[in-house]
Enzyme design. Structure first.
Site, PDB file in Angstrom:
ATOM      1  N   HIS A  99      40.157  38.946  36.053  1.00  0.00           N
ATOM      2  CA  HIS A  99      41.002  37.802  35.631  1.00  0.00           C
ATOM      3  C   HIS A  99      41.614  38.123  34.269  1.00  0.00           C
ATOM      4  O   HIS A  99      42.408  39.047  34.179  1.00  0.00           O
ATOM      5  CB  HIS A  99      40.134  36.537  35.636  1.00  0.00           C
ATOM      6  CG  HIS A  99      40.863  35.244  35.460  1.00  0.00           C
ATOM      7  ND1 HIS A  99      42.215  35.089  35.583  1.00  0.00           N
ATOM      8  CD2 HIS A  99      40.376  34.017  35.169  1.00  0.00           C
ATOM      9  CE1 HIS A  99      42.538  33.828  35.377  1.00  0.00           C
ATOM     10  NE2 HIS A  99      41.444  33.139  35.113  1.00  0.00           N
ATOM     11  N   HIS A 152      47.690  40.243  43.204  1.00  0.00           N
ATOM     12  CA  HIS A 152      47.502  38.852  42.791  1.00  0.00           C
ATOM     13  C   HIS A 152      47.152  38.026  44.023  1.00  0.00           C
ATOM     14  O   HIS A 152      47.655  38.284  45.113  1.00  0.00           O
ATOM     15  CB  HIS A 152      48.792  38.304  42.158  1.00  0.00           C
ATOM     16  CG  HIS A 152      48.558  37.100  41.316  1.00  0.00           C
ATOM     17  ND1 HIS A 152      48.457  35.836  41.846  1.00  0.00           N
ATOM     18  CD2 HIS A 152      48.365  36.966  39.986  1.00  0.00           C
ATOM     19  CE1 HIS A 152      48.237  34.966  40.870  1.00  0.00           C
ATOM     20  NE2 HIS A 152      48.169  35.624  39.733  1.00  0.00           N
ATOM     21  N   ASP A 193      49.176  40.984  33.642  1.00  0.00           N
ATOM     22  CA  ASP A 193      48.338  41.820  32.770  1.00  0.00           C
ATOM     23  C   ASP A 193      48.811  43.256  32.660  1.00  0.00           C
ATOM     24  O   ASP A 193      48.305  44.017  31.837  1.00  0.00           O
ATOM     25  CB  ASP A 193      46.895  41.796  33.290  1.00  0.00           C
ATOM     26  CG  ASP A 193      46.272  40.426  33.102  1.00  0.00           C
ATOM     27  OD1 ASP A 193      45.859  39.808  34.096  1.00  0.00           O
ATOM     28  OD2 ASP A 193      46.248  39.955  31.946  1.00  0.00           O
TER      29      ASP A 193
END
Ligand code: SDX
Length: 443
Positions: A282, A321, A377
């Protein structure tokens, strides 16, 4: 992700014919189950029984892959088309035209502020940036090399002991002050964690500076009388906070909602969100992306690395994702801002590796068939590193931005008449009816 029905008729009002007819082949009975907003209420399945004392059916959905846990008007994501909107405003417009504090106001209040409202919101947050000296002393008790995310997790939770009145979660005025405090103090706690790791004295907030500028001051100020943030870095950081502000029912937000459903204070609920965000799958992914790029070390090694990923040796961190099966719109914006930061800091050789890695992955069948694209990210860590942040600080920066989203979701959950304490059921797989054996007679 918003269901098809909501996308079609908006209000999600069930119209005639919106039902599921289920035949239970064990009994031959038929059941009509209403379809609302592209979902059925799981509790409707309890009516499907084989006998009067049968508990009835439930759904089994590990990791909630196909379960809506709430109704929310905060963030809309269309994963197939890479669309992200906060309160109906496209993320691209907010990233380009808004500021983090304005977006935080939008998420919490549901509307963009007037100038007067924004000035008052900014003033309130600015005057609440300090933490009690005991919090600073508490943080100084950590080992010199404590991970800053662990320090943030503990110190956010500790704030609940400084504001016991925060447990009155139905008191609108009282809880509004806690909302202000959490948004105001998260950068202070984050910066204190950084300075602790660096073995440097903590820098107190400078209320003359902007929200991102004050954070940069608490991070970088040394012997100068007043830290002057570079406006380009201030703007880049503010945009990163906007991009991380909310993302509907992600793992950490679900943790905040679940813990908050016990009617605990918001500091404890947000501490649960920090704990979930700490995980490498995460919010910890941006730190793992940098470690991965460092291990790849040069473009020449990319092909063998990608082969290893395809063999299942490891994951391509920053890719994939649960909801986006297209390019994460935030990744596109961050990639663009990387160049703005590098104008000031000088480029980062890892960026060249990341761009080449993305290019190779996006053309490879393994990633295409699994719909794996760069997520938020993939590029954020490269910018944070260019800003001089150590890798351990990357998820902490994510937490600063996400605090306004966690709070908005917490407020929505508290005021939702349908919500009650979260308590899922289970499929029991253990043994039953055993006889207790005294220790002496156990084999
Ligand atoms: C964030 O939910 C949110 O909104 C999160 C977030 C937010 O703003 O709150 O967007 C922030 O957490 C972004 C994600 C950051 N994490 C990473 O970058 C870590 C690497 N990515 C993955 O571990 C993964 O993609 C997840 C965790 C993000 C999503 O995992 P899912 O939806 O559970 O998908 P999966 O694990 O079931 O994978 C499906 C397939 C599998 O292959 P098969 O077993 O079917 O052969 O895709 C593969 C996986 O092995 N796969 C990957 C991969 N991600 C999934 N293979 C290689 N590299 C990857 N990164």
């Amino acid at each position: 992700m918003t269901t098809e029905a909501q996308q079609q008729d908006g209000a999600g009002v069930a119209t005639s014919g919106d039902t599921l007819t289920v035949t239970d082949n064990r009994t031959g009975r038929q059941y009509e189950i209403p379809i609302e907003d592209g979902t059925i209420r799981a509790t409707e399945l309890r009516k499907i029984k084989t006998s009067d004392d049968d508990f009835g059916l439930m759904t089994y959905d590990p990791a909630y892959m196909a379960t809506a846990s709430c109704r929310s008007a905060i963030t809309f994501i269309d994963g197939e088309n890479g669309i992200l909107e906060y309160r109906g405003y496209p993320i691209e417009q907010l990233a380009e035209k808004s500021s983090y504090l304005e977006v935080a106001y939008l998420l919490v209040h549901g509307e963009l502020p007037t100038q007067r409202q924004l000035d008052e919101w900014t003033h309130q947050i600015t005057i609440h940036t300090f933490v009690h000296e005991n919090v600073k002393e508490f943080m100084q008790g950590f080992r010199y090399d404590a991970h800053p995310m662990g320090m943030l997790l503990a110190s956010v939770g500790a704030l609940s002991t400084f504001y016991p009145e925060a447990s009155a979660i139905k008191d609108h005025d009282g809880r509004y002050l806690q909302v202000i405090r959490l948004i105001a103090k998260m950068p202070t706690l984050a910066a204190f964690s950084f300075r602790h790791n660096q073995g440097k004295p903590y820098v107190y907030p400078d209320n003359d500076l902007s929200y991102p500028g004050n954070f940069l001051s608490m991070i970088y100020k040394m012997t100068e009388l007043k830290y002057e943030p570079d406006p380009r870095l201030e703007h880049a950081l503010d945009t990163l906070f906007i991009l991380h502000a909310d993302h509907e029912q992600n793992c950490s937000t679900s943790a905040v909602r679940s813990v908050g459903s016990s009617q605990v204070d918001p500091y404890s609920a947000v501490a649960a969100g920090v704990a979930a965000l700490y995980g490498p799958l995460h919010g910890g992914a941006n730190e793992q992306v940098l470690r991965m790029l460092r291990r790849i070390e040069s473009k020449d090694n990319i092909s063998s690395f990608v082969e290893g990923v395809k063999q299942g040796d490891e994951r391509l961190m920053g890719f994939g994702h649960r909801v986006y099966k297209n390019y994460d719109p935030r990744a596109k914006i961050i990639k663009k801002h990387a160049y703005e930061v590098f104008e000031v800091t000088g480029t980062n050789p890892l960026l060249d590796i990341a761009i080449e890695l993305e290019k190779i992955a996006l053309e490879d069948e393994y990633f295409i068939e699994r719909k794996l694209y760069p997520n938020v990210d993939f590029y954020s860590g490269i910018i944070y590193e260019a800003l001089g942040m150590p890798m351990e600080m990357f998820p902490v920066l994510f937490a600063i931005g996400r605090t306004s989203g966690w709070i908005a979701q917490w407020l929505e959950m508290i005021d939702d008449p349908e919500q009650k304490i979260a308590r899922p059921r289970q499929i029991y797989t253990g043994r039953r009816g055993l006889e207790y054996l005294p220790l002496a007679s156990r084999p």
